[in-house]
Design a protein around this motif. Structure first.
Motif, short mmCIF file in Angstrom:
data_model
loop_
_atom_site.label_atom_id
_atom_site.label_comp_id
_atom_site.label_asym_id
_atom_site.label_seq_id
_atom_site.Cartn_x
_atom_site.Cartn_y
_atom_site.Cartn_z
N ALA A 110 0.83 -1.20 0.00
CA ALA A 110 0.00 0.00 0.00
C ALA A 110 0.87 1.25 0.00
N ASP A 111 1.91 1.25 0.81
CA ASP A 111 2.81 2.42 0.88
C ASP A 111 3.45 2.69 -0.47
N GLU A 112 3.84 1.63 -1.17
CA GLU A 112 4.50 1.80 -2.48
C GLU A 112 3.54 2.41 -3.49
N LEU A 113 2.30 1.93 -3.50
CA LEU A 113 1.34 2.47 -4.46
C LEU A 113 0.97 3.90 -4.10
N VAL A 114 0.70 4.17 -2.84
CA VAL A 114 0.32 5.53 -2.43
C VAL A 114 1.45 6.51 -2.74
N ALA A 115 2.69 6.09 -2.57
CA ALA A 115 3.83 6.96 -2.89
C ALA A 115 3.80 7.35 -4.37
N ALA A 116 3.46 6.39 -5.23
CA ALA A 116 3.38 6.68 -6.66
C ALA A 116 2.19 7.58 -6.96
N LEU A 117 1.06 7.36 -6.30
CA LEU A 117 -0.13 8.17 -6.55
C LEU A 117 0.06 9.62 -6.10
N LYS A 118 0.95 9.83 -5.15
CA LYS A 118 1.23 11.19 -4.70
C LYS A 118 2.13 11.93 -5.68
N VAL A 119 2.80 11.17 -6.53
CA VAL A 119 3.73 11.77 -7.49
C VAL A 119 3.04 12.12 -8.80
N VAL A 120 2.07 11.29 -9.20
CA VAL A 120 1.48 11.46 -10.52
C VAL A 120 0.01 11.07 -10.51
N ASP A 121 -0.75 11.69 -11.38
CA ASP A 121 -2.13 11.29 -11.62
C ASP A 121 -2.06 10.03 -12.47
N PRO A 122 -2.51 8.87 -11.96
CA PRO A 122 -2.35 7.63 -12.71
C PRO A 122 -3.14 7.60 -14.01
N ASP A 123 -4.13 8.47 -14.13
CA ASP A 123 -4.97 8.48 -15.32
C ASP A 123 -4.65 9.65 -16.26
N ALA A 124 -3.52 10.27 -16.01
CA ALA A 124 -3.09 11.36 -16.89
C ALA A 124 -2.80 10.81 -18.28
N ALA A 125 -3.09 11.59 -19.29
CA ALA A 125 -2.80 11.17 -20.67
C ALA A 125 -1.29 11.08 -20.85
N PRO A 126 -0.81 10.02 -21.52
CA PRO A 126 0.64 9.85 -21.69
C PRO A 126 1.32 11.07 -22.31
N GLU A 127 0.64 11.69 -23.28
CA GLU A 127 1.26 12.84 -23.95
C GLU A 127 1.46 14.03 -23.01
N SER A 128 0.68 14.07 -21.95
CA SER A 128 0.82 15.18 -21.01
C SER A 128 2.04 15.04 -20.12
N LEU A 129 2.68 13.88 -20.18
CA LEU A 129 3.84 13.62 -19.32
C LEU A 129 5.15 13.66 -20.10
N MET A 130 5.07 14.09 -21.36
CA MET A 130 6.28 14.10 -22.19
C MET A 130 7.41 14.91 -21.56
N ASP A 131 7.06 16.04 -20.96
CA ASP A 131 8.08 16.92 -20.37
C ASP A 131 8.18 16.78 -18.86
N ALA A 132 7.51 15.77 -18.31
CA ALA A 132 7.53 15.57 -16.86
C ALA A 132 8.87 15.01 -16.42
N ALA A 133 9.17 15.17 -15.13
CA ALA A 133 10.41 14.65 -14.57
C ALA A 133 10.43 13.13 -14.67
N PRO A 134 11.62 12.53 -14.79
CA PRO A 134 11.72 11.07 -14.88
C PRO A 134 10.99 10.35 -13.75
N LYS A 135 11.04 10.92 -12.56
CA LYS A 135 10.37 10.31 -11.40
C LYS A 135 8.86 10.21 -11.64
#
Length: 264
Positions: A110-135
């Motif tokens: 749960a901690d691992e998934l929540v950590a990821a959800l705090k970093v990114v919107d999981p349902d964001a369109a892939p193209e919107s993340l083109m310039d996002a940080a590698p993390k």
């Protein structure tokens, strides 16, 4: 049941394992009295004829019963029932520890998934993340796998909870895996949980609802997060008479709505 728990990291007592090994070895063993007679007759020393006759009689009985598979199965079942109380007592010695093992595994997932959800919107369109940080991009890619791992951990938690004296009721399973905020609308919660989910599955929905993904301390004392009470037909008094309305007993709205009997 024990093997499933063991495969996921749980344990059994040494006595439980010994008894199981002995029983399984016995199930695979079938005495061959006829071979015993043959070996004795062919041996270098003179056999004890009394013992040999007894073995031969057993061989005849064995041959007569060989086609009676139902009787054989019933005897094996009777034997298993005789062994079961002792095995259950041994199993009970490890159920609480196995639940704690499952709870730790669930908390980590749960901690691992929540950590990821705090970093990114999981349902964001892939193209919107083109310039996002590698993390951020890495977190987006990892979400489905982390959600699947958490689902497996939740299954282990529910199974371990059941053996430790908990319930497998769906409402209690919610209380087992998450803390639901008091302020949340119960009807909206269940509607969302049973609706469509995104890339993070139901875990993403629970997170969006403000739930804390954490295991219950004690599976035997969890308070089920019950489903909402059914919508009722009540009546509002108007200038022209009574108007039927859908009344939600969870929210008490619309205010002023009264049951049919009270409206008369």
């Amino acid at each position: 049941m024990a093997r499933e728990i063991e495969e996921r990291g749980g344990q059994v007592t040494t006595t439980f394992q010994r008894n199981r090994d002995r029983y399984e070895a016995f199930r695979e063993t079938e005495a061959n009295y006829l071979q015993t007679v043959a070996d004795a007759l062919l041996g270098e020393t003179d056999p004890d004829m009394t013992d040999l006759v007894q073995c031969y009689d057993l061989a005849k009985a064995q041959a007569a019963n060989r086609t009676d598979t139902q009787a054989s199965a019933e005897v094996r079942d009777d034997l298993a029932r005789l062994l079961l109380p002792a095995q259950n007592a041994e199993w009970a010695k490890t159920t609480r520890a196995n639940y704690e093992t499952a709870a730790k595994a669930y908390a980590r997932a749960a901690d691992e998934l929540v950590a990821a959800l705090k970093v990114v919107d999981p349902d964001a369109a892939p193209e919107s993340l083109m310039d996002a940080a590698p993390k951020v991009r890495t977190a987006w890619v990892d979400v489905p796998g982390l959600a699947a791992r958490l689902e497996q951990a939740a299954d282990f938690l529910a199974e371990a909870a059941l053996h430790a004296g908990g319930s497998n009721d769906e409402a209690e399973r919610i209380a087992l895996i998450a803390r639901v905020p008091d302020k949340i609308n119960r009807r909206e919660f269940w509607t969302a949980l049973e609706g469509q989910h995104g890339r993070a599955g139901r875990w993403g929905t629970l997170h969006q609802l403000g739930c804390t993904l954490t295991p219950a301390d004690d599976p035997t004392t969890v308070t089920a997060y019950r489903r909402p009470r059914p919508i009722e037909t009540r009546y509002l008094r108007t200038d022209t008479g009574l108007r039927p309305v859908d009344y939600d007993p969870e929210t008490g709205k619309p205010e002023g709505a009264v049951p049919a009997a009270a409206s008369m």
